[in-house]
Design a protein around this motif. Structure first.
Motif, PDB file in Angstrom:
ATOM      1  N   TRP A 173       0.809  -1.221   0.000  1.00 57.31           N
ATOM      2  CA  TRP A 173       0.000   0.000   0.000  1.00 57.31           C
ATOM      3  C   TRP A 173       0.841   1.268   0.000  1.00 57.31           C
ATOM      4  O   TRP A 173       0.316   2.370  -0.068  1.00 57.31           O
ATOM      5  N   LEU A 174       2.139   1.129   0.124  1.00 54.11           N
ATOM      6  CA  LEU A 174       3.019   2.306   0.146  1.00 54.11           C
ATOM      7  C   LEU A 174       3.363   2.715  -1.285  1.00 54.11           C
ATOM      8  O   LEU A 174       3.211   1.915  -2.217  1.00 54.11           O
ATOM      9  N   PRO A 175       3.871   3.945  -1.455  1.00 54.52           N
ATOM     10  CA  PRO A 175       4.214   4.379  -2.824  1.00 54.52           C
ATOM     11  C   PRO A 175       5.183   3.411  -3.486  1.00 54.52           C
ATOM     12  O   PRO A 175       5.026   3.087  -4.668  1.00 54.52           O
ATOM     13  N   GLY A 176       6.162   2.922  -2.742  1.00 59.51           N
ATOM     14  CA  GLY A 176       7.143   2.000  -3.324  1.00 59.51           C
ATOM     15  C   GLY A 176       6.472   0.722  -3.808  1.00 59.51           C
ATOM     16  O   GLY A 176       6.751   0.233  -4.907  1.00 59.51           O
ATOM     17  N   GLY A 177       5.571   0.198  -2.988  1.00 59.41           N
ATOM     18  CA  GLY A 177       4.855  -1.017  -3.359  1.00 59.41           C
ATOM     19  C   GLY A 177       3.971  -0.778  -4.565  1.00 59.41           C
ATOM     20  O   GLY A 177       3.872  -1.625  -5.468  1.00 59.41           O
ATOM     21  N   ALA A 178       3.335   0.365  -4.579  1.00 62.40           N
ATOM     22  CA  ALA A 178       2.465   0.711  -5.696  1.00 62.40           C
ATOM     23  C   ALA A 178       3.272   0.802  -6.985  1.00 62.40           C
ATOM     24  O   ALA A 178       2.841   0.335  -8.049  1.00 62.40           O
ATOM     25  N   ALA A 179       4.471   1.398  -6.875  1.00 59.51           N
ATOM     26  CA  ALA A 179       5.331   1.521  -8.054  1.00 59.51           C
ATOM     27  C   ALA A 179       5.705   0.125  -8.556  1.00 59.51           C
ATOM     28  O   ALA A 179       5.641  -0.152  -9.756  1.00 59.51           O
ATOM     29  N   GLN A 180       6.083  -0.750  -7.624  1.00 55.20           N
ATOM     30  CA  GLN A 180       6.440  -2.122  -8.019  1.00 55.20           C
ATOM     31  C   GLN A 180       5.264  -2.805  -8.715  1.00 55.20           C
ATOM     32  O   GLN A 180       5.444  -3.534  -9.684  1.00 55.20           O
ATOM     33  N   ALA A 181       4.062  -2.549  -8.174  1.00 56.55           N
ATOM     34  CA  ALA A 181       2.872  -3.162  -8.765  1.00 56.55           C
ATOM     35  C   ALA A 181       2.694  -2.710 -10.211  1.00 56.55           C
ATOM     36  O   ALA A 181       2.381  -3.512 -11.094  1.00 56.55           O
ATOM     37  N   VAL A 182       2.932  -1.428 -10.454  1.00 47.62           N
ATOM     38  CA  VAL A 182       2.791  -0.922 -11.814  1.00 47.62           C
ATOM     39  C   VAL A 182       3.886  -1.497 -12.707  1.00 47.62           C
ATOM     40  O   VAL A 182       3.646  -1.843 -13.864  1.00 47.62           O
ATOM     41  N   TYR A 183       5.091  -1.619 -12.127  1.00 53.48           N
ATOM     42  CA  TYR A 183       6.182  -2.213 -12.921  1.00 53.48           C
ATOM     43  C   TYR A 183       5.811  -3.634 -13.339  1.00 53.48           C
ATOM     44  O   TYR A 183       6.244  -4.137 -14.347  1.00 53.48           O
ATOM     45  N   GLY A 184       5.027  -4.306 -12.461  1.00 48.49           N
ATOM     46  CA  GLY A 184       4.631  -5.674 -12.778  1.00 48.49           C
ATOM     47  C   GLY A 184       5.719  -6.692 -12.491  1.00 48.49           C
ATOM     48  O   GLY A 184       5.662  -7.819 -12.968  1.00 48.49           O
ATOM     49  N   VAL A 185       6.731  -6.291 -11.720  1.00 44.98           N
ATOM     50  CA  VAL A 185       7.743  -7.281 -11.326  1.00 44.98           C
ATOM     51  C   VAL A 185       7.238  -7.977 -10.077  1.00 44.98           C
ATOM     52  O   VAL A 185       6.444  -7.424  -9.323  1.00 44.98           O
ATOM     53  N   LEU A 222      -0.314  -5.235  -5.404  1.00 46.44           N
ATOM     54  CA  LEU A 222      -1.632  -4.960  -5.973  1.00 46.44           C
ATOM     55  C   LEU A 222      -1.586  -5.257  -7.460  1.00 46.44           C
ATOM     56  O   LEU A 222      -0.504  -5.297  -8.060  1.00 46.44           O
ATOM     57  N   PRO A 223      -2.749  -5.454  -8.076  1.00 49.56           N
ATOM     58  CA  PRO A 223      -2.731  -5.526  -9.549  1.00 49.56           C
ATOM     59  C   PRO A 223      -2.258  -4.183 -10.102  1.00 49.56           C
ATOM     60  O   PRO A 223      -2.334  -3.163  -9.427  1.00 49.56           O
ATOM     61  N   ALA A 224      -1.788  -4.223 -11.329  1.00 51.76           N
ATOM     62  CA  ALA A 224      -1.169  -3.025 -11.898  1.00 51.76           C
ATOM     63  C   ALA A 224      -2.105  -1.815 -11.858  1.00 51.76           C
ATOM     64  O   ALA A 224      -1.697  -0.715 -11.480  1.00 51.76           O
ATOM     65  N   TRP A 225      -3.363  -2.044 -12.222  1.00 54.26           N
ATOM     66  CA  TRP A 225      -4.291  -0.901 -12.234  1.00 54.26           C
ATOM     67  C   TRP A 225      -4.486  -0.369 -10.818  1.00 54.26           C
ATOM     68  O   TRP A 225      -4.597   0.829 -10.593  1.00 54.26           O
ATOM     69  N   GLY A 226      -4.481  -1.285  -9.819  1.00 55.95           N
ATOM     70  CA  GLY A 226      -4.611  -0.865  -8.422  1.00 55.95           C
ATOM     71  C   GLY A 226      -3.415  -0.032  -8.004  1.00 55.95           C
ATOM     72  O   GLY A 226      -3.558   0.993  -7.336  1.00 55.95           O
ATOM     73  N   GLY A 227      -2.230  -0.493  -8.415  1.00 52.53           N
ATOM     74  CA  GLY A 227      -1.022   0.268  -8.110  1.00 52.53           C
ATOM     75  C   GLY A 227      -1.087   1.654  -8.721  1.00 52.53           C
ATOM     76  O   GLY A 227      -0.760   2.661  -8.075  1.00 52.53           O
ATOM     77  N   ALA A 228      -1.549   1.716  -9.978  1.00 46.70           N
ATOM     78  CA  ALA A 228      -1.632   3.009 -10.670  1.00 46.70           C
ATOM     79  C   ALA A 228      -2.608   3.927  -9.947  1.00 46.70           C
ATOM     80  O   ALA A 228      -2.314   5.112  -9.705  1.00 46.70           O
ATOM     81  N   ALA A 229      -3.765   3.362  -9.565  1.00 50.75           N
ATOM     82  CA  ALA A 229      -4.761   4.177  -8.863  1.00 50.75           C
ATOM     83  C   ALA A 229      -4.187   4.679  -7.543  1.00 50.75           C
ATOM     84  O   ALA A 229      -4.381   5.841  -7.152  1.00 50.75           O
ATOM     85  N   LEU A 230      -3.433   3.795  -6.866  1.00 52.34           N
ATOM     86  CA  LEU A 230      -2.844   4.181  -5.592  1.00 52.34           C
ATOM     87  C   LEU A 230      -1.829   5.311  -5.784  1.00 52.34           C
ATOM     88  O   LEU A 230      -1.781   6.269  -5.005  1.00 52.34           O
ATOM     89  N   LEU A 231      -1.028   5.205  -6.847  1.00 52.03           N
ATOM     90  CA  LEU A 231      -0.042   6.258  -7.122  1.00 52.03           C
ATOM     91  C   LEU A 231      -0.736   7.598  -7.340  1.00 52.03           C
ATOM     92  O   LEU A 231      -0.314   8.631  -6.815  1.00 52.03           O
ATOM     93  N   VAL A 232      -1.819   7.558  -8.102  1.00 50.91           N
ATOM     94  CA  VAL A 232      -2.552   8.810  -8.356  1.00 50.91           C
ATOM     95  C   VAL A 232      -3.117   9.349  -7.040  1.00 50.91           C
ATOM     96  O   VAL A 232      -3.050  10.547  -6.757  1.00 50.91           O
ATOM     97  N   GLY A 233      -3.642   8.429  -6.219  1.00 47.81           N
ATOM     98  CA  GLY A 233      -4.169   8.846  -4.925  1.00 47.81           C
ATOM     99  C   GLY A 233      -3.101   9.518  -4.070  1.00 47.81           C
ATOM    100  O   GLY A 233      -3.331  10.576  -3.478  1.00 47.81           O
ATOM    101  N   TYR A 234      -1.913   8.899  -4.041  1.00 42.49           N
ATOM    102  CA  TYR A 234      -0.821   9.504  -3.281  1.00 42.49           C
ATOM    103  C   TYR A 234      -0.475  10.884  -3.827  1.00 42.49           C
ATOM    104  O   TYR A 234      -0.254  11.833  -3.078  1.00 42.49           O
ATOM    105  N   ALA A 235      -0.416  10.979  -5.156  1.00 45.87           N
ATOM    106  CA  ALA A 235      -0.073  12.260  -5.775  1.00 45.87           C
ATOM    107  C   ALA A 235      -1.064  13.337  -5.341  1.00 45.87           C
ATOM    108  O   ALA A 235      -0.668  14.451  -4.984  1.00 45.87           O
TER     109      ALA A 235
END
Ligand SMILES: Nc1ncnc2c1ncn2[C@@H]1O[C@H](COP(=O)(O)OP(=O)(O)O)[C@@H](O)[C@H]1O
Ligand SMILES: [Mg+2]
Lengths: 250, 316
Positions: free
Chosen positions: A199-211, A220-233
């Protein structure tokens, strides 16, 4: 508004710091790329020629997040440290416009850092892949998504720097806290407590990377990570404006 | 409409009442000195006027509007403030260009204003190498970017050498006389601005002490006409007949109150008295300023000694 964003970008690119940070960011990316390529397939290291290996290789484009973060921090703490904030608010007394311009400029800087990292990743990764006998068809939609994630994460971390800098105002404190978080605390949490870390920005970034997580935890799934990143922003944007708009500048 | 209007302005920082119900106006086309000892509240007043500090109550208006309501602030008012600086790694030109971009001014204004303040030669140099005086000139250049008709300067002479102060005086007069600018300039040293200003506003401990023309302030300090010569005593009847009061502080010297120097000169001509000196005496302006502001650093006057200090062992 466009001219304010231009002015903020001009502030970033008229000091040498941005080039130093870009060099460091690319330096780390280069080290990661070279190390992964050389060690590929050796002593149990994952080969770069399988799909996960390719993603891992290209995700090196984003290892310099913290340097983008520093630029974001400097864009606001530098104004307080050198007291240029007075000039800034004299030109633009409606402070929310300054904050908005800085946010957009940070996103732009992140984009620039991300694009530079990706360019380097391709410049090193493609030949490495060919040398190791991999096929270029490995560079597929996953890699494209990963590149988008790198750019998004870079932008987010630059904005995070801006937000933390607005909150702390002290340049050294903001950078120390930021680096401590990005390099130590967040990494620990993401690795050791994936249930929190994702749930942290780092985790969200990893989720988007898909590694995949080194310890097998799930992101999180990639879209979840992306949504989380936007939320953090958005959260950081609110922090940045709330802390900047009301203060007396004395 | 006044170019600048401060109306019942108050601002506290915690327990410190920095500005306490201050009101004054600055008329267009004048150079006004905003004077007061350190900590009087000058900077706080000026920063409130520029939208940098939010006052607790009252208003500070430029051309009848609050600073944050100005559409193009840099083109209406230019400011040089204390505790303002520059990024050391950025060049003088780039500093100004950033501001030009944000204000929508042509980038060429950067070099034009650098020329105006005498920094054309160092336009491409990083500010890190600048002396305090050069930074002060660069700050002035930022204020001139939008060609404003109102200039606000907070202690601009700080850090300038005597030649720099001389240059600044001339420059402010040029802006007012040739460009028709309104200038509000603060200082804690009256002598720095007394040759430049038309009007003065004096504050101390956050409160307005007085507003008026420099002439009004100095006429308060008029200590008469001093005339000396071996036989000046012979002038006394004529001067007294003309309605003046005459003192004789020492032999061969008269101090004449209530008469112009011309009247005294005419008396000397009529009486054929040889003069060695004829001068309008002013009290030292700085002294007037210190008396008005009640600066504790002022040398003690011939006041009666406070009773407390006479009591041996008394608490003090
Ligand atoms: N940001 C601040 N926080 C606390 N006190 C302040 C602040 N700014 C000014 N003051 C206090 O307000 C008073 C007026 O200060 P200032 O306006 O700077 O006076 P001046 O410019 O005439 O020297 C002083 O007592 C000063 O210590
Ligand atoms: Mg001051």
């Amino acid at each position: 508004m466009i001219r304010l964003v231009k002015a903020e970008l001009q502030k970033v690119f008229t000091t040498r710091m941005v080039w130093g940070m870009l060099a460091l960011s690319l330096g780390f990316t280069a080290i990661g790329l070279v190390a992964l390529s050389l060690l590929s397939g050796m002593q149990g290291a994952p080969p770069i020629t399988d799909p996960d290996g390719v993603k891992n290789l290209f995700s090196q484009a984003g290892v310099g997040l913290v340097f983008a973060f520093v630029i974001g921090t400097l864009l606001i703490t530098g104004e307080y440290r050198f007291q240029t904030i007075t000039h800034t608010f004299l030109v633009t007394p409606r402070r929310q416009r300054v904050v908005a311009a800085k946010l957009v400029a940070c996103a732009g800087v992140g984009l620039f850092f991300g694009a530079a990292g990706i360019a380097l990743a391709f410049a090193v990764g493609v030949p490495a892949l060919l040398i190791k006998g991999g096929s270029l068809s490995l560079i597929d939609g996953d890699v494209v998504r990963l590149c988008a994630g790198v750019v998004a994460a870079m932008a987010l971390y630059t904005i995070l720097g801006l937000a933390l800098g607005s909150l702390l105002r002290n340049q050294v404190a903001a950078i120390v806290v930021g680096i401590g978080w990005v390099y130590v605390l967040e990494n620990l949490l993401v690795a050791l407590l994936p249930s929190v870390g994702k749930w942290l920005p780092g985790g969200a970034a990893q989720a988007v990377y898909g590694v995949s997580s080194p310890l097998g935890g799930d992101y999180l799934p990639a879209w979840g990570g992306a949504a989380l990143l936007v939320g953090y922003a958005l959260l950081f944007a609110v922090v940045a404006s709330a802390t900047t708009i009301r203060r007396d500048i004395t | 409409m006044a170019a600048i209007e401060i109306r019942n302005l108050s601002k506290s920082f915690g327990a410190v009442r920095a500005v306490d119900d201050v009101s004054f106006t600055v008329e267009a086309g004048t150079v006004t000195g905003f004077l007061g000892p350190n900590g009087a509240g000058k900077t706080t007043t000026l920063r409130s006027l520029l939208g940098l500090v939010t006052p607790d109550s009252g208003e500070a208006l430029i051309n009848g509007r609050g600073y944050t309501d100005l559409a193009a602030p840099l083109s209406e008012v230019g400011a040089v403030l204390e505790a303002t600086s520059f990024h050391p790694g950025r060049t003088a030109r780039n500093h100004l260009r950033v501001l030009c971009t944000a204000a929508g001014l042509p980038a060429a204004r950067a070099d034009q204003t650098l020329g105006q303040v005498g920094l054309a030669d160092v336009a491409g140099k990083r500010v890190a190498g600048f002396s305090l005086g050069m930074r002060q000139r660069l700050a002035l250049a930022t204020a001139l970017l939008g060609e404003p008709k109102i200039l606000i300067l907070d202690e601009p002479a700080n850090g300038l050498d005597p030649a720099g102060i001389q240059w600044l005086r001339g420059f402010l007069r040029f802006l007012a006389d040739d460009q028709g600018c309104t200038v509000l300039v603060s200082s804690h040293v009256l002598a720095e601005v007394e040759q430049t200003v038309d009007d003065v506003v004096i504050i101390a401990k956050g409160r307005l002490i007085r507003q008026g023309t420099l002439a009004e302030l100095t006429s308060n300090g008029d200590r008469g006409v001093r005339v000396s010569g071996p036989e000046v005593e012979r002038l006394r009847p004529r001067l007294e007949a003309a309605g003046a009061t005459v003192e004789c502080p020492e032999s061969g010297v008269l101090l004449v109150h209530g008469a112009q120097p011309e009247t005294v000169g005419q008396a000397a001509l009529d009486e054929l008295v040889v003069l060695s000196e004829l001068v309008r005496q002013r009290s030292d302006l700085e002294q007037v300023f210190l008396e008005l502001t009640g600066d504790p650093a002022a040398p003690p006057g011939p006041d009666p000694v406070p009773a407390l200090t006479e009591t041996p062992g008394g608490t003090s």
